[in-house]
Design an enzyme around this catalytic site. Structure first.
Site, mmCIF file in Angstrom:
data_model
loop_
_atom_site.group_PDB
_atom_site.id
_atom_site.type_symbol
_atom_site.label_atom_id
_atom_site.label_comp_id
_atom_site.label_asym_id
_atom_site.label_seq_id
_atom_site.Cartn_x
_atom_site.Cartn_y
_atom_site.Cartn_z
ATOM 1 N N THR A 200 -0.929 4.924 -10.682
ATOM 2 C CA THR A 200 -0.983 3.631 -10.325
ATOM 3 C C THR A 200 -0.819 3.053 -11.822
ATOM 4 O OG1 THR A 200 -3.105 3.824 -9.914
ATOM 5 C CG2 THR A 200 -3.268 1.762 -10.955
ATOM 6 N N HIS B 38 -12.102 5.090 1.723
ATOM 7 C CA HIS B 38 -10.888 4.899 0.696
ATOM 8 C C HIS B 38 -10.050 4.852 0.801
ATOM 9 C CE1 HIS B 38 -10.097 5.349 -2.960
ATOM 10 N NE2 HIS B 38 -8.872 5.682 -3.037
ATOM 11 N N ASP C 112 13.177 -9.897 14.679
ATOM 12 C CA ASP C 112 11.818 -9.762 15.723
ATOM 13 C C ASP C 112 11.540 -8.182 14.982
ATOM 14 O OD1 ASP C 112 9.191 -10.360 16.416
ATOM 15 O OD2 ASP C 112 10.539 -12.231 17.467
ATOM 16 N N SER D 3 -6.156 -3.653 17.388
ATOM 17 C CA SER D 3 -5.625 -3.953 16.931
ATOM 18 C C SER D 3 -4.934 -3.881 15.412
ATOM 19 C CB SER D 3 -6.328 -5.530 16.028
ATOM 20 O OG SER D 3 -5.310 -6.381 14.787
ATOM 21 N N SER D 4 -4.822 -4.088 14.383
ATOM 22 C CA SER D 4 -4.317 -3.118 13.559
ATOM 23 C C SER D 4 -3.598 -1.351 13.713
ATOM 24 C CB SER D 4 -5.424 -2.341 11.967
ATOM 25 O OG SER D 4 -6.316 -3.098 11.809
ATOM 26 N N HIS E 166 -20.736 -10.409 5.005
ATOM 27 C CA HIS E 166 -19.700 -10.809 4.672
ATOM 28 C C HIS E 166 -18.405 -9.441 3.942
ATOM 29 C CE1 HIS E 166 -17.733 -11.783 0.519
ATOM 30 N NE2 HIS E 166 -18.364 -11.003 -1.024
ATOM 31 N N TRP F 195 -21.960 -2.758 4.704
ATOM 32 C CA TRP F 195 -20.843 -2.505 5.571
ATOM 33 C C TRP F 195 -20.582 -1.116 5.835
ATOM 34 C CZ3 TRP F 195 -15.271 -0.947 4.686
ATOM 35 C CH2 TRP F 195 -15.253 -0.520 2.932
ATOM 36 N N GLU G 95 -9.031 2.712 3.024
ATOM 37 C CA GLU G 95 -8.808 1.627 3.885
ATOM 38 C C GLU G 95 -8.817 1.198 2.471
ATOM 39 O OE1 GLU G 95 -8.644 -0.173 6.200
ATOM 40 O OE2 GLU G 95 -9.331 -2.085 5.370
ATOM 41 N N SER H 283 5.314 -7.023 -6.797
ATOM 42 C CA SER H 283 6.604 -6.665 -7.102
ATOM 43 C C SER H 283 7.382 -7.539 -7.229
ATOM 44 C CB SER H 283 7.243 -5.326 -6.603
ATOM 45 O OG SER H 283 6.532 -4.090 -7.129
ATOM 46 N N TYR I 96 -6.820 0.933 -0.159
ATOM 47 C CA TYR I 96 -5.198 1.501 -0.858
ATOM 48 C C TYR I 96 -5.173 0.381 0.593
ATOM 49 C CZ TYR I 96 -6.299 3.714 -4.536
ATOM 50 O OH TYR I 96 -7.169 4.005 -5.668
ATOM 51 N N HIS J 86 -16.196 10.655 -3.891
ATOM 52 C CA HIS J 86 -16.227 10.231 -4.832
ATOM 53 C C HIS J 86 -17.236 9.040 -4.026
ATOM 54 C CE1 HIS J 86 -12.602 7.391 -4.962
ATOM 55 N NE2 HIS J 86 -13.515 7.229 -3.682
ATOM 56 N N HIS J 87 -16.917 8.530 -2.980
ATOM 57 C CA HIS J 87 -17.764 7.487 -2.767
ATOM 58 C C HIS J 87 -19.598 8.410 -2.914
ATOM 59 C CE1 HIS J 87 -15.651 4.171 -2.225
ATOM 60 N NE2 HIS J 87 -14.742 5.060 -2.050
ATOM 61 N N LYS K 52 2.805 2.250 -11.753
ATOM 62 C CA LYS K 52 2.948 0.801 -11.383
ATOM 63 C C LYS K 52 2.924 -0.174 -12.644
ATOM 64 C CE LYS K 52 3.156 -0.341 -7.438
ATOM 65 N NZ LYS K 52 4.258 0.517 -6.951
ATOM 66 N N ARG L 87 -27.378 -2.363 -6.234
ATOM 67 C CA ARG L 87 -27.369 -3.508 -5.337
ATOM 68 C C ARG L 87 -27.698 -4.087 -4.025
ATOM 69 N NH1 ARG L 87 -21.732 -0.075 -2.994
ATOM 70 N NH2 ARG L 87 -21.385 -1.504 -1.966
HETATM 71 C C1 HEM Z 1 -7.846 3.889 -10.284
HETATM 72 C C2 HEM Z 1 -7.970 3.771 -8.912
HETATM 73 C C3 HEM Z 1 -9.408 3.782 -8.993
HETATM 74 C C4 HEM Z 1 -10.508 4.821 -8.757
HETATM 75 C C5 HEM Z 1 -10.978 5.553 -9.794
HETATM 76 C C6 HEM Z 1 -11.880 4.271 -8.037
HETATM 77 C C7 HEM Z 1 -12.640 4.668 -7.804
HETATM 78 C C8 HEM Z 1 -13.906 4.649 -7.330
HETATM 79 C C9 HEM Z 1 -15.564 5.069 -7.121
HETATM 80 C C10 HEM Z 1 -15.797 6.653 -7.758
HETATM 81 C C11 HEM Z 1 -16.263 4.328 -6.287
HETATM 82 C C12 HEM Z 1 -17.501 4.468 -6.252
HETATM 83 C C13 HEM Z 1 -18.832 4.105 -6.413
HETATM 84 C C14 HEM Z 1 -19.729 4.619 -6.122
HETATM 85 O O1 HEM Z 1 -20.291 4.123 -5.013
HETATM 86 O O2 HEM Z 1 -20.584 4.777 -6.795
HETATM 87 C C15 HEM Z 1 -15.314 3.135 -5.827
HETATM 88 C C16 HEM Z 1 -16.052 2.522 -5.186
HETATM 89 C C17 HEM Z 1 -15.212 1.398 -4.145
HETATM 90 N N1 HEM Z 1 -13.816 1.224 -4.760
HETATM 91 FE FE1 HEM Z 1 -12.804 2.013 -6.014
HETATM 92 N N2 HEM Z 1 -11.505 3.278 -7.454
HETATM 93 C C18 HEM Z 1 -10.194 3.058 -7.571
HETATM 94 C C19 HEM Z 1 -9.596 1.264 -6.799
HETATM 95 C C20 HEM Z 1 -9.541 0.670 -5.820
HETATM 96 C C21 HEM Z 1 -9.114 -0.207 -5.573
HETATM 97 C C22 HEM Z 1 -7.465 -0.586 -5.861
HETATM 98 C C23 HEM Z 1 -9.718 -0.802 -4.286
HETATM 99 C C24 HEM Z 1 -9.735 -1.696 -3.571
HETATM 100 C C25 HEM Z 1 -8.306 -2.530 -3.548
HETATM 101 C C26 HEM Z 1 -11.113 0.114 -4.970
HETATM 102 C C27 HEM Z 1 -12.540 -0.278 -3.459
HETATM 103 C C28 HEM Z 1 -13.434 0.040 -3.763
HETATM 104 C C29 HEM Z 1 -14.703 -0.246 -3.248
HETATM 105 C C30 HEM Z 1 -14.464 -1.628 -1.742
HETATM 106 C C31 HEM Z 1 -15.765 0.670 -3.484
HETATM 107 C C32 HEM Z 1 -17.276 0.709 -3.110
HETATM 108 C C33 HEM Z 1 -17.423 0.203 -1.378
HETATM 109 C C34 HEM Z 1 -18.685 1.419 -1.013
HETATM 110 O O3 HEM Z 1 -19.446 1.176 -1.294
HETATM 111 O O4 HEM Z 1 -19.575 -0.369 -0.667
HETATM 112 N N3 HEM Z 1 -11.280 0.808 -6.113
HETATM 113 N N4 HEM Z 1 -13.703 3.126 -6.435
HETATM 114 CU CU LIG Z 2 -12.510 5.233 -3.123
#
Ligand code: HEM
Ligand SMILES: [Cu+2]
Ligand SMILES: [Cu+2]
Lengths: 538, 287
Positions: free
Chosen positions: A335, A260, A111, A176-177, A81, A146, A262, A275, A264, A309-310, A338, A457
């Site tokens: 952010t 990370h 093009d 590809s990307s 998924h 993932w 990714e 916008s 964004y 931070h992950h 925006k 999770r």
């Molecule tokens: C305001 C800005 C953001 C902050 C400060 C932030 C912060 C964080 C932090 C600290 C985690 C880790 C949490 C943990 O695993 O304990 C996290 C996880 C995640 N964030 Fe954000 N985030 C932000 C915006 C976004 C955006 C814009 C996206 C995607 C469009 C995003 C997608 C994700 C994803 C996919 C994970 C989980 C990844 C995983 O463990 O599988 N975040 N975020």
């Molecule tokens: Cu992150």
């Protein structure tokens, strides 16, 4: 597909029309056709990924094992998924789909810079998707999440070929990307109409430029990490193996150094779309254009220095965590710029609430909700309570499967008339929006509560206490699924019997170049480069 | 105990996200919208800081929502047929850059304070070693004769009828630890990554093969009781089936339990950890 003309086209010259039949698509070098192919691939993928999530929610609807006996299969569902949605739905839709369609149209180019490479980019993506499906079907599948953390993903704990197929899939999708990113960067840097300086590019172009640069810098790191994992698995290296002097945590650094940026990569193109939609339907130019453009650049840059931070629970010393807390929180500043600039664009506007605009406003509000939970998670101290719980699931689904997906839907309804030449049914579009809006909130909001109460999770069964909110979540999932089906119905209905769309269905607010070519956009556009130089004042 | 638990549940319903009053909640309860009750000073700090964050964040969300509602009412095409042409306002743009920075500083200061408070135990009085395995936990008490035991999931059919709700939280052998004692926790793993987490303690630490991680707890005696947690890092097929249960007891009860445990566990179980792989092991190891 195309009309009877040119049943056998002999040779090529500069002014050929659309080739007929399957050749038009398989050999395509036309940015619009390739864009369409990407969008179709994204739609197929979202169905596949959606069915996986449907099965997950079905299983989690109540405590106890309901339908899934084989727990490896559950982990494979969770993994597939994530992969499918990230690499084969969100990225192809926003980048390959909208990017290919609208970068040349918006900058006045005929093009993309490298049309044949564009073809390769697309077909590599298809190969990637097939490899991923193969991975799920062989040797019990890849049940690694993932994030593919070793040692679970190494040859000892996933001995079959499944993880190797997943690695190859990501390699191919990554290639590809990267090719796509090179194409986008070259096109944007070199093929803009005269007078369209960097500071006068539409914001969607800015967004795609930032995204392409992120792809170009982040994906090679993933590719390196994947290669090391592949050799660990197959050739006895020990990059991630403690017993051989390697380190499993090393993988996490590499993965998140890619991971990370990714996230964004998946949201910045949506920023661009939003916008345009907000400005069009407010009938006002974008507020604070330069601030908007540089906010995206800043977000892209800071995105590279916050990866750990992950990893707040891997056992870093306190100074390392302190740095990553502070760096991460800085992202909130651009952010915020925006968000407030979008609000200011609407302020004083004369707003029409058509479907794309509803999705854009939904995007803004729910992205804020996901953004503030991001701030919570950024604080390593409280992240101890939230890491690897459903709270994180709620956070990233608010920013991804709500915000990024709303960006896709907003852009789709906005540009669909341009792409197919027909208008969707506005009433149905609005119903679809509200159904989706209600569904995803019922689905994801309660996950904040489960997470706070401690539910981890990636588990197939949970203590009885978590039953309530999980049930609510599953109901939300079914509503969202119905909303997705309604979306597909709208697409089919529009293609079959939609009213003919004018060149610009949105009125004076739609000012970018794509609205000056007919709908549907002809096979070749901008044969004559438009002149964007400022006209001398009269 | 029971009575006060009902009170706390009612409070959770009434005040929603903001409550953390009431008596001990050692395990999650139905429809819970909040943290489990804190048992350590660290978790109390986490909850306090989180509530502070939540106030700021809810204020931000409400501000954006209010602005959007105002926009919808005032600036729809009917109410405002002629759009303004404003595209810049430097003071405004400065404000919405500077104010978030100030808010972040206001968040960062207590955040750093919390982070540094949570760091390593200053003068640990004892050590517990925690070892993750697919799919059970092993524990070692190096300061108490170095006995070791495993904790496996209790199957649902083995739980008494009034304890079925503990399924996926309950294990056969509880960890027993003394109250009012600063305890160092050392973590490692034998196979893949796992993560040892007890929500009420504010502890969540990866167990990594080949590495030793450290955390600490000190549970005051008024919080004696049983605490539950679950593995919090995907570790394979049975990741959802390796819970954690800890009894916090008085020092005297702990001493009595240690005597019993030495009898029961020491000679029966082989050391759960391969010495060479995990490294530092007191000289008393293995007899
Ligand atoms: C305001 C800005 C953001 C902050 C400060 C932030 C912060 C964080 C932090 C600290 C985690 C880790 C949490 C943990 O695993 O304990 C996290 C996880 C995640 N964030 Fe954000 N985030 C932000 C915006 C976004 C955006 C814009 C996206 C995607 C469009 C995003 C997608 C994700 C994803 C996919 C994970 C989980 C990844 C995983 O463990 O599988 N975040 N975020
Ligand atoms: Cu992150
Ligand atoms: Cu686990």
């Amino acid at each position: 597909m195309s009309d009877a003309a040119a049943a056998h086209d002999h040779g090529h010259d500069d002014h050929h029309g659309a080739p007929a039949g399957w050749r038009r698509w398989v050999y395509s070098t036309n940015h619009k056709d390739i864009g369409t192919l990407y969008l179709v691939a994204a739609m197929v993928s979202v169905l596949i990924g959606g069915v996986f999530s449907f099965m997950i929610r079905l299983e989690l609807q109540s405590p106890g094992l309901q339908y899934i006996e084989d727990l490896q299969f559950y982990n494979v569902l969770v993994t597939a998924h994530g992969f499918v949605m990230v690499f084969f739905f969100v990225m192809p839709a926003l980048i390959g789909g909208f990017g290919n369609w609208f970068i040349p149209l918006m900058i006045g180019a005929p093009d993309m810079a490298f049309p044949r490479m564009n073809n390769i980019s697309f077909w590599l993506l298809v190969v990637g998707l097939l490899l991923l499906m193969t991975s799920a079907l062989v040797a019990g599948g890849a049940g690694t999440g993932w994030t593919v953390y070793p040692p679970l993903s190494n040859a000892t704990f996933h001995s079959g070929a499944a993880v190797d197929f997943a690695i190859l899939s990501l390699h191919v999708a990554g290639a590809s990307s990267i090719l796509g990113a090179i194409n986008f960067i070259t096109t944007i840097m070199n093929m803009r109409a005269p007078g369209m300086t960097y500071h006068r590019m539409p914001l969607f172009i800015w967004a795609m430029l930032v995204t392409a640069l992120l792809l170009l810098l982040a994906l090679p790191v993933l590719a390196g990490a994947l290669t090391m994992l592949l050799t660990d698995r197959n050739f006895g290296t020990t990059f991630f193996e403690a017993s051989g002097g390697g380190d499993p945590i090393f993988w996490q650094h590499l993965f998140w150094f890619f991971g990370h940026p990714e996230v964004y990569i998946m949201i910045v193109p949506a920023f661009g779309v939003i916008s345009h939609v907000v400005s069009t339907f407010s009938r006002k130019p974008v507020f604070g254009y330069l601030g908007m453009a540089y906010a995206m650049a800043a977000i892209g840059f800071i995105g590279f220095i916050v990866w750990a931070h992950h990893m707040f629970t891997v056992g870093f010393n306190v100074e390392t965590r302190a740095y990553f807390v502070l760096a991460t929180m800085v992202i909130a500043v651009p952010t915020g710029v925006k968000i407030f600039s979008w609000l200011a664009t609407m302020w004083g506007g004369s707003i029409e609430f058509r479907t794309p605009m509803l999705y854009a406003m939904g995007f803004i509000f729910l992205f804020v909700v996901g953004g503030v939970t991001g701030i919570t998670l950024a604080n390593a101290g409280v992240d101890i309570a939230f890491h690897d719980t459903y709270f994180v699931i709620a956070h990233f689904h608010y920013v991804l499967s709500i915000a990024a997906a709303f960006g896709i839907l907003s852009g789709f309804f906005y540009w669909f008339p341009k792409m197919c030449g027909k208008m969707y049914n506005e009433g149905l579009g609005k119903i679809q929006f509200w159904l989706m809006f209600i569904g995803v909130n019922i689905l994801f909001f309660p996950q904040h509560f489960s997470g706070m109460a401690g539910m981890p999770r990636r588990i197939p069964d949970y203590p009885e206490a978590y039953a309530g909110w999980n049930f609510v979540s599953s109901i939300g999932a079914y509503i969202s699924f119905a909303a997705s089906l309604l979306f597909f119905y709208i697409v089919i209905q529009t293609l079959r019997s939609g009213e003919k769309a004018p060149a610009n269905p949105w009125g004076e607010g739609a000012t970018t170049l794509e609205w000056q070519v007919p709908s549907p956009a002809p096979f070749h556009t901008h044969d004559q480069t438009p002149d964007m130089r400022p006209q001398p004042a009269e | 105990m029971k009575m006060s638990r009902w009170i706390s549940m009612a409070a959770v319903f009434a005040v929603g996200l903001f409550t953390s009053a009431g008596a001990m909640a050692q395990q999650p309860h139905p429809w819970q919208m909040n943290f489990q009750k804190a048992a350590t000073p660290v978790m109390e700090e986490i909850i306090w800081f989180h509530n502070w964050l939540l106030v700021i964040e809810v204020a931000i969300v409400i501000l954006v929502l209010a602005l959007m509602l105002y926009i919808v009412i005032k600036f729809n095409a009917k109410a405002n047929p002629v759009p303004s042409k404003t595209t810049h306002n430097a003071p405004l743009e400065v404000i919405w850059t500077v104010v978030p920075i100030i808010i972040l500083v206001v968040i960062a200061v207590p955040s750093m304070k919390l982070l540094f408070t949570m760091d390593k135990a200053q003068n640990p009085e004892m050590t517990l070693k925690i070892i993750g395995n697919q799919w059970f936990w092993s524990y070692e008490y190096p300061d108490h004769g170095n006995f070791t035991f495993d904790a496996n999931l209790t199957q649902k059919e083995d739980l008494p009828d009034d304890k079925k709700s503990l399924y996926l939280l309950e294990v056969d052998n509880h960890v027993v630890l003394p109250a009012d004692t600063s305890i160092r926790l050392l973590f490692t793993a034998n196979d893949v990554l796992h993560n040892w987490a007890i929500p009420s303690f504010g502890v969540k630490m990866d167990t990594v093969p080949g590495r030793i991680n450290e955390a600490w707890i000190e549970v005051p005696s008024e919080h004696m009781g049983t605490y539950y947690g679950q593995c919090s890092e995907l570790c394979g097929v049975n990741h959802g089936y390796m819970p954690i249960a800890v009894d916090i007891v008085s020092k005297a009860d702990f001493a009595a339990w240690v005597e019993k445990a030495k009898e029961e566990f020491a000679r029966v179980d082989e050391p759960a950890v391969d010495v060479a792989r995990v490294g530092a092991r007191p000289a008393t190891a293995g007899r």
